[in-house]
Design a protein around this motif. Structure first.
Motif, PDB file in Angstrom:
ATOM      1  N   THR A 144       3.930  -0.352   1.192  1.00  0.00           N
ATOM      2  CA  THR A 144       2.814   0.387   1.771  1.00  0.00           C
ATOM      3  C   THR A 144       2.803   0.177   3.284  1.00  0.00           C
ATOM      4  OG1 THR A 144       1.260  -1.460   1.575  1.00  0.00           O
ATOM      5  CG2 THR A 144       1.472   0.037  -0.336  1.00  0.00           C
ATOM      6  N   ALA A 145       2.124   1.084   3.975  1.00  0.00           N
ATOM      7  CA  ALA A 145       2.059   0.981   5.435  1.00  0.00           C
ATOM      8  C   ALA A 145       1.411  -0.326   5.869  1.00  0.00           C
ATOM      9  CB  ALA A 145       1.291   2.171   6.010  1.00  0.00           C
ATOM     10  N   ALA A 146       0.379  -0.757   5.123  1.00  0.00           N
ATOM     11  CA  ALA A 146      -0.312  -2.003   5.475  1.00  0.00           C
ATOM     12  C   ALA A 146       0.601  -3.198   5.249  1.00  0.00           C
ATOM     13  CB  ALA A 146      -1.593  -2.140   4.664  1.00  0.00           C
ATOM     14  N   LYS A 147       1.302  -3.226   4.099  1.00  0.00           N
ATOM     15  CA  LYS A 147       2.193  -4.346   3.795  1.00  0.00           C
ATOM     16  C   LYS A 147       3.369  -4.372   4.767  1.00  0.00           C
ATOM     17  CE  LYS A 147       0.190  -6.263   0.243  1.00  0.00           C
ATOM     18  NZ  LYS A 147      -0.328  -7.650   0.334  1.00  0.00           N
ATOM     19  N   ARG A 148       3.885  -3.188   5.131  1.00  0.00           N
ATOM     20  CA  ARG A 148       4.992  -3.147   6.092  1.00  0.00           C
ATOM     21  C   ARG A 148       4.540  -3.727   7.429  1.00  0.00           C
ATOM     22  NH1 ARG A 148       5.801   1.868   6.102  1.00  0.00           N
ATOM     23  NH2 ARG A 148       7.473   1.906   4.545  1.00  0.00           N
ATOM     24  N   SER A 149       3.336  -3.357   7.853  1.00  0.00           N
ATOM     25  CA  SER A 149       2.805  -3.874   9.120  1.00  0.00           C
ATOM     26  C   SER A 149       2.676  -5.389   9.054  1.00  0.00           C
ATOM     27  CB  SER A 149       1.451  -3.235   9.426  1.00  0.00           C
ATOM     28  OG  SER A 149       0.906  -3.747  10.622  1.00  0.00           O
ATOM     29  N   GLU A 150       2.131  -5.891   7.932  1.00  0.00           N
ATOM     30  CA  GLU A 150       1.989  -7.341   7.763  1.00  0.00           C
ATOM     31  C   GLU A 150       3.354  -8.015   7.822  1.00  0.00           C
ATOM     32  OE1 GLU A 150      -0.075  -8.168   4.172  1.00  0.00           O
ATOM     33  OE2 GLU A 150      -1.866  -7.057   4.726  1.00  0.00           O
ATOM     34  N   GLU A 335      -8.041  -7.966   0.396  1.00  0.00           N
ATOM     35  CA  GLU A 335      -8.134  -6.816  -0.500  1.00  0.00           C
ATOM     36  C   GLU A 335      -9.563  -6.528  -0.946  1.00  0.00           C
ATOM     37  OE1 GLU A 335      -6.794  -7.610  -4.661  1.00  0.00           O
ATOM     38  OE2 GLU A 335      -5.993  -9.440  -3.746  1.00  0.00           O
ATOM     39  N   SER A 523      -1.943  -0.745  10.070  1.00  0.00           N
ATOM     40  CA  SER A 523      -0.905  -0.259   9.162  1.00  0.00           C
ATOM     41  C   SER A 523       0.249   0.288   9.991  1.00  0.00           C
ATOM     42  CB  SER A 523      -1.451   0.823   8.226  1.00  0.00           C
ATOM     43  OG  SER A 523      -1.834   1.965   8.972  1.00  0.00           O
ATOM     44  N   GLU A 525       3.217   3.200   9.461  1.00  0.00           N
ATOM     45  CA  GLU A 525       3.958   4.217   8.716  1.00  0.00           C
ATOM     46  C   GLU A 525       5.387   4.281   9.266  1.00  0.00           C
ATOM     47  OE1 GLU A 525       2.956   5.760   6.159  1.00  0.00           O
ATOM     48  OE2 GLU A 525       0.775   5.573   6.191  1.00  0.00           O
TER      49      GLU A 525
END
Length: 815
Positions: A144-150, A335, A523, A525
């Motif tokens: 996900t965009a959020a997980k990728r950012s993290e 979350e 996030s 993308e």
């Protein structure tokens, strides 16, 4: 930063004892799954950090370093589980030996213990991201965009930015709640004043008119303005009545309370909404605690400066493991933020309704004290206190969550008998005789003054709360804008490098590839070009092999951004799974051309790719270890090139059978490499289990055919130099191939039959020399190359050459 010169492992993970000479250069560890390769990665991880990431973090349960890092047969003696690294500080050029054992993972010895090497080790230990596994590759690309950012911010060690953004968001929400509560209080106080003055809405002109009417009754001059400094009793000489209440207002407010008590359905609905949102949070185990501790943990994470936890003082194996643990605890609460927001909004509305009820109760206390039943005023005060205490749990997220059981009952219900007493009070008030006109006017002004003072105070409170909320929004937006701008600039740099690297390994079909990062509010993308058609998510159309390639290219771009010139060591643990053969060769070219100063330690179960890394000149024959299998008792079965040196050592010890076994293994691996490189043809086998004889026959035949084509080409071009070169190579092949065939017969005998166990080293030496001479036909003799020769162009080869070009035969005839 460091590079690794030598690794020695004993009784650690799946390894009994192993020693590898890495020489500070890139190194390949290849072999089938389950052969023990990852044990090498774990050993390096442990030596540098005192921890093994594979044994820590979420999902590892009761697995621990002390209990499970030693070899399974050496669990009772963890002091014997030792990893020894000989490392070199790149900046100073100084080397030292680092030793760490499982019994005391936080401690290590360094010999010699120089400040330069110790600082370089500290830097390496603080960058666990130098090790990349396939799980982490997937997180970078398919997530996900959020997980990728993290994931990317954690790799770049910028994860504190997201944590601080969350804290500012939380502060902004709290400021909004304070503003909302101040607005509720102001509305309530204005409503109270309207009730006293009369009318349907608050109007200062109406207030001024009503006040002046009473002041004229008392002979006081009219007021010209109503503001925060206005005193409604100025120049009034009549003393207050003994009761101190306005009878008309008391009757109105008692009736208001009776009406509110008669219908609490609105309060019931708000209370149930709060309860439902909190229960939804409770369905996620541990989130209540995680949310309540999130701010403390965030502060604690920023305060980590050693292996000791700043919150509890507990010692950890290393600082990185402590930071990872605290961050994982913080992430558990993230979350629940959306549900927590819903609970907060519901709690604010519920609190406003409770406040209105409390204020209605408070207004009846004074008339109840004078005209009510005995004890009614005390009961009303207790009721007001109970409502206030219940509303108090709505002050913060943590108290709301902790008090969930309070929302299952009506904490705002009137005490037993109070409703009847209030009704009686209303009847009593309405039966009282009217006060004198003058005294009624005096009481009216007294109450109006008090309630106007409340309005003014609440206006100031709302103004301050509004300023605070606006400031919180500005700070959040300014921070978010600054972070997004900085990250956007950073991502543009990473984007360019990422695109360039991916173009290099896919130059044949995606030379115009480009990637696009779009950061937004925490996030990230990622969109990638698909053959010039449009930009899509990586997993929309690209194959798994292309996604693997993207992941490694993105990792390299990020590491370049993070460490710059200090990017000198990287461990890639089986990260290339399904990249096709052509692109894997180009991947080797990427590592050679873009990162020539980096020591890559690469594990792979892909034998073809391992051979390509040597044939491409990325590593030499000495810079690799081949793992054949693994057993509980013996650990990994492996060999490290240079094979000839190890065979010579066996012969020097008189261990001819062992030397023969190593020679056979080397010939089998080399023949397979050569067959792939020059197009040697063997009958296809589904299990790829080709006999040594058929491989040798295939490569010998292929070489003869290629040399014949090279001779025809040289003749067609009338190239004398090429004619002589081919002639020399044909003569060498004419000697080496028959010689090898003649001398190869003892190999199987020595490997399989005990009858030949007494063969001497001198007897075996011609066999070894013939094998060396034979394999030399397929190797460039340039000392800086020594790579396998290979054909260029398939299915119609155009040349036979090595990577450096020292060996280069044209196979194309003149038209």
């Amino acid at each position: 930063m460091i590079q690794i010169e030598r690794l020695r492992v004993k009784e650690f993970r799946g390894i009994r004892e192993i020693e590898l000479d890495l020489g500070g250069k890139s190194f390949i560890i290849h072999g089938p799954n389950g052969s023990g390769k990852s044990g090498i990665v774990d050993a390096i991880d442990f030596a540098l950090t005192g921890n093994v990431r594979r044994l820590s973090g979420e999902g590892t349960g009761t697995v621990s370093i002390t209990n499970h890092a030693p070899h399974v047969l050496a669990r009772s003696t963890p002091t014997n589980a030792v990893v020894e690294l000989t490392v070199k500080d790149i900046a100073s050029g100084k080397s030292a030996v680092l030793v760490r054992n499982v019994a005391s993972p936080r401690d290590f010895t360094l010999t010699p213990n120089t400040p330069e090497v110790r600082a370089a080790l500290s830097q390496a230990g603080s960058h666990p991201e130098i090790t990349l596994s396939r799980r982490e590759v997937i997180k970078l690309i398919v997530s996900t965009a959020a997980k990728r950012s993290e994931g990317i911010q954690a790799l770049l060690q910028l994860d504190h930015l997201g944590a601080f953004r969350q804290r500012l968001q939380h502060a902004r929400n709290k400021a909004d709640q304070t503003k909302s509560a101040a607005q509720t209080n102001l509305t309530s106080s204005e409503r109270s004043l309207v009730t006293h003055v009369g009318g349907t809405a608050f109007d200062e002109a109406v207030l001024l008119k009503a006040v002046n009417e009473r002041r004229r009754v008392l002979g006081a001059p009219d007021l010209t303005v109503v503001n925060g400094e206005t005193d409604f009793l100025a120049a009034v000489t009549l003393e207050a009545s003994q009761s101190g209440i306005s009878l008309a207002t008391a009757i109105t407010e008692t009736d208001t309370l009776i009406t509110m008590v008669a219908d609490v359905s609105g309060l019931d609905s708000l209370r149930e909404t709060v309860f439902e949102t909190i229960v939804a949070l409770g369905e996620k185990p541990g989130l209540r605690e995680a949310i309540s501790r999130q701010e403390l943990l965030t502060v604690g994470l920023e305060a980590v400066a050693s292996q000791a936890c700043p919150l509890c003082g507990q010692e950890w194996p290393d600082m990185a493991a402590l930071q990872e643990h605290i961050q994982a605890e913080i992430d558990r609460g993230t979350e629940a933020h959306e549900q927590l927001e819903a609970a907060t909004i519901a709690a604010t509305e519920y609190g406003s309704a409770l406040q209105s009820l409390k204020q209605a109760v408070d207004k009846v206390i004074a008339p109840a004290r004078v005209h009510g039943a005995i004890g009614l005023a005390a009961k009303l005060e207790a009721w007001s206190t109970a409502i206030s205490q219940h509303a108090g749990v709505l002050d913060s997220d943590s108290t709301i969550i902790a008090a969930v059981e309070q929302f299952t009952v009506r904490k705002y219900d009137a005490p037993v008998g109070v409703t009847d007493d209030i009704n009686t009070l209303a009847t009593t008030l309405k039966a009282l005789p009217d006060l004198s006109v003058a005294m009624a006017a005096r009481d009216f002004l007294s109450v109006a003054k008090e309630r106007w003072g409340n309005v003014i105070a609440n206006r100031h409170a709302l103004a301050n709360a509004t300023t605070g909320a606006e400031l919180a929004v500005k700070v959040y937006k300014a921070y978010a804008s600054a972070v997004d701008h900085a990250l956007n600039s950073l991502y543009q740099t990473v984007e360019q490098d990422f695109s360039q690297y991916y173009q290099l390994i896919n130059s044949d079909d995606e030379a115009s590839f480009r990637a696009q990062f779009t950061p937004s509010g925490g996030s990230l993308e990622l969109a990638v070009d698909f053959y010039g058609i449009d930009m899509f998510p990586p997993n929309a159309y690209h194959s798994e092999g292309h996604q693997d390639g993207m992941g490694v290219c993105l990792y390299l771009a990020l590491m370049k951004q993070l460490l710059g010139k200090d990017f000198r060591l990287s461990i890639l643990d089986d990260v290339v799974m399904s990249v096709d053969i052509n692109h894997r060769r180009q991947f080797c070219e990427l590592l050679k051309s873009e990162f020539p100063r980096v020591q890559f330690i690469i594990t792979t179960h892909d034998e073809v790719w391992a051979r390509q890394m040597q044939s491409a000149g990325f590593v030499s024959s000495k810079q690799q270890a081949r793992f054949y299998g693994w057993s509980v008792d013996g650990g990994p079965l492996f060999e490290q090139s240079d094979t000839w040196e190890r065979i010579d050592a066996e012969l020097a010890r008189g261990e001819v059978n062992s030397a023969a076994h190593k020679l056979r293994l080397h010939l089998e691996a080399a023949a397979a490499d050569i067959a792939e490189a020059i197009g040697g043809r063997v009958a296809y086998r589904g299990d790829a289990d080709y006999a040594l004889g058929e491989l040798m026959s295939a490569v010998s035949g292929a070489l003869r055919e290629l040399l014949r084509k090279a001779a025809d080409s040289a003749n067609s071009w009338n190239n004398e130099a090429a004619k002589q070169d081919v002639k020399r190579k044909k003569e060498a092949a004419g000697i080496a191939i028959p010689e090898q065939q003649v001398e190869s017969w003892p190999i199987n005998k020595l490997v399989h039959q005990n009858d030949w166990a007494q063969m001497s080293a001198a007897d075996f030496r011609p066999v070894l020399d013939a094998a060396k001479q034979y394999l030399g036909l397929f190797i460039c003799d340039n000392d800086n190359c020594h790579g396998w020769i290979h054909i260029e162009g398939r299915p119609s080869p155009a040349s036979l050459r090595c990577d450096c070009g020292s060996y280069n035969l044209n196979l194309t005839r003149k038209s």
